[in-house]
Design a protein around this motif. Structure first.
Motif, PDB file in Angstrom:
ATOM      1  N   ARG A 170       8.092   2.339  -0.400  1.00 50.31           N
ATOM      2  CA  ARG A 170       9.046   0.898   0.038  1.00 50.31           C
ATOM      3  C   ARG A 170       9.690   0.613   0.062  1.00 50.31           C
ATOM      4  O   ARG A 170      10.727  -0.328   0.318  1.00 50.31           O
ATOM      5  CB  ARG A 170       7.996   0.469  -1.719  1.00 50.31           C
ATOM      6  CG  ARG A 170       6.825  -0.073  -1.364  1.00 50.31           C
ATOM      7  CD  ARG A 170       6.463  -0.997  -2.407  1.00 50.31           C
ATOM      8  NE  ARG A 170       6.598  -0.382  -3.827  1.00 50.31           N
ATOM      9  CZ  ARG A 170       5.748  -0.270  -4.691  1.00 50.31           C
ATOM     10  NH1 ARG A 170       5.012   0.340  -4.132  1.00 50.31           N
ATOM     11  NH2 ARG A 170       6.048   0.276  -5.646  1.00 50.31           N
ATOM     12  N   ASN A 217       1.019  -1.311  -0.163  1.00 54.95           N
ATOM     13  CA  ASN A 217       0.130   0.136   0.100  1.00 54.95           C
ATOM     14  C   ASN A 217       0.508   1.099   0.099  1.00 54.95           C
ATOM     15  O   ASN A 217      -0.007   1.651   0.291  1.00 54.95           O
ATOM     16  CB  ASN A 217      -1.229  -0.568   0.895  1.00 54.95           C
ATOM     17  CG  ASN A 217      -1.910  -0.599   0.927  1.00 54.95           C
ATOM     18  OD1 ASN A 217      -2.114  -1.634  -0.144  1.00 54.95           O
ATOM     19  ND2 ASN A 217      -2.743  -1.466   2.397  1.00 54.95           N
ATOM     20  N   ASP A 223       3.468   3.936  -1.510  1.00 54.69           N
ATOM     21  CA  ASP A 223       4.449   3.900  -3.120  1.00 54.69           C
ATOM     22  C   ASP A 223       5.955   3.996  -2.956  1.00 54.69           C
ATOM     23  O   ASP A 223       5.841   3.423  -1.971  1.00 54.69           O
ATOM     24  CB  ASP A 223       4.729   6.018  -2.839  1.00 54.69           C
ATOM     25  CG  ASP A 223       5.456   6.401  -2.331  1.00 54.69           C
ATOM     26  OD1 ASP A 223       6.355   6.151  -1.942  1.00 54.69           O
ATOM     27  OD2 ASP A 223       4.799   7.877  -1.395  1.00 54.69           O
ATOM     28  N   ALA A 224       5.862   3.759  -4.244  1.00 51.33           N
ATOM     29  CA  ALA A 224       7.659   2.908  -4.712  1.00 51.33           C
ATOM     30  C   ALA A 224       8.946   3.658  -3.633  1.00 51.33           C
ATOM     31  O   ALA A 224       9.989   3.363  -3.148  1.00 51.33           O
ATOM     32  CB  ALA A 224       7.265   3.755  -5.588  1.00 51.33           C
ATOM     33  N   LYS A 225       8.154   5.331  -3.379  1.00 51.97           N
ATOM     34  CA  LYS A 225      10.058   6.093  -2.755  1.00 51.97           C
ATOM     35  C   LYS A 225       9.811   5.367  -1.477  1.00 51.97           C
ATOM     36  O   LYS A 225      10.755   5.127  -0.591  1.00 51.97           O
ATOM     37  CB  LYS A 225      10.092   7.466  -2.642  1.00 51.97           C
ATOM     38  CG  LYS A 225      10.834   7.360  -1.938  1.00 51.97           C
ATOM     39  CD  LYS A 225      10.900   8.984  -1.998  1.00 51.97           C
ATOM     40  CE  LYS A 225      11.940  10.590  -1.217  1.00 51.97           C
ATOM     41  NZ  LYS A 225      11.963  11.241  -1.245  1.00 51.97           N
TER      42      LYS A 225
END
Length: 366
Positions: free
Chosen positions: A170, A164, A166-168
């Motif tokens: 994570r 859940n 965002d990429a950064k």
């Protein structure tokens, strides 16, 4: 902490097929094991069976040598972190983290000590009086992890905890989980469909497909020595290139792609002897993007392949080049700044020492 052993474990529902089939996995004490696979492969079901949230239809589950198939979840000494955080919305961070300890009847001072230790470890001391609605997704996930840490369980179970974010975030949280594992010295079983998470977090990875264990090994061994074409395509980004074709019946033997655009003499490839029995038979050649270059830099054992450029992705630190073959597409990972006009034919060089070959029918590595 604890060793977790699954022995011939299977799961089936009433009037339905098996969703987990004859799984045998040993999670070593203090190991970080990742269960990975596409949606619907059974990884979350397997984790819930370990937690006691799903019944085991067949086989045995052992924790520290004790069979726990019929032990209630609360008595398995396991803490689980869910994808959706599962925090109580009306409670503060402190109350969420302390709730399970209060139910267990621990003294107030010990509860405070455990919560303080976990919040310092996760760097969320300033959030103790906040409620979930007043926090970001990343902060809520840290609280959910903290709630598991304070219990000092034998085993931590993580069910896609970063999906859940965002990429950064994570990326940042993956690093924090690595540090957390070192600090806790814990046994962790972690479920994800993200192969990047699996490669960066796991001491060992178990790849699942349709309820079966396809391969279990260290991340680098899975990447370099996949047991099947499925594993080779699932682990790695971009995925491995696959070129269907067959082995010629003449000598020296050659791989000839469907359509004949790729023809590679196989005398000097490492698998040459193993390929001899496949003369005249269909097989699939696999090669990773980083083992293709625009220069013959792979010493002597290279194959020069003319291709037509379809698209280029400039990633800053590298360039992904998508090339047309008459039976599909070839992706090459080239140096930053590589440029060539679309539709132009260029020569690329394949490192034959890094080629993989798979049986066409079974998908097994040759």
């Amino acid at each position: 902490m604890a060793e977790v052993k699954l022995m011939h474990v299977a799961k089936s529902y009433e009037k339905g097929p098996r969703v987990i089939r004859d799984v045998n996995i040993t999670v070593k004490d203090r190991e970080f094991l990742v269960l990975v696979g596409p949606s619907g492969c059974g990884k979350s079901t397997l984790l819930r069976m370990i937690a006691g949230l799903e019944e085991i239809s067949e086989g045995d589950l052992l924790i520290d040598g004790q069979r726990v198939n019929d032990v209630p979840p609360k008595d398995r000494d396991i803490a689980m972190v869910f994808q959706n955080y599962a925090l109580y919305p009306h409670m503060t961070v402190f109350e969420n983290m302390a709730f399970g300890l209060k139910l267990a009847g621990l003294p107030k001072n010990e509860i405070r000590q455990r919560v303080d230790r976990a919040t310092k470890m996760l760097e969320i001391e300033a959030l103790l009086d906040r409620k979930p609605k007043d926090m970001s997704g990343g902060q809520r996930q840290r609280v959910a992890i903290g709630r598991a840490i304070v219990r000092n369980p034998k085993v931590f179970l993580f069910d896609e905890p970063l999906s859940n974010l965002d990429a950064k975030l994570r990326g940042q949280t993956r690093i924090e989980l690595q540090k957390l594992h070192r600090e806790l010295n814990a046994t962790i079983i972690y479920v994800t469909h993200d192969q990047v998470e699996a490669m960066t977090l796991g001491d060992r990875i178990v790849v699942l497909r349709d309820g079966d264990v396809v391969q279990q090994d260290t991340p680098i061994n899975l990447y370099d020595r996949p047991a099947t074409q499925f594993v080779a395509g699932f682990i790695g980004s971009p995925p491995m290139n696959f070129i269907p074709g067959h082995i010629s019946q003449d000598s020296p033997i050659r791989f000839i792609s469907t359509g004949g655009q790729v023809q590679i003499e196989l005398v000097n490839v490492p698998q040459a002897d193993r390929l001899l029995p496949y003369k005249g038979q269909p097989i699939t050649l696999g090669i990773r993007a980083e083992h293709i270059s625009d220069q013959p830099v792979f010493a002597q054992n290279v194959h020069r392949q003319p291709v037509t450029i379809e698209a280029i992705e400039n990633m800053g630190n590298e360039t992904l080049v998508y090339c047309l073959l008459n039976n599909g597409q070839l992706i090459a990972r080239l140096a930053a700044g590589y440029l060539a006009p679309f539709g132009q034919q260029v020569d690329l060089f394949v490192n034959l020492d890094k080629c993989h070959f798979f049986e066409a029918q079974t998908g097994l590595t040759i």
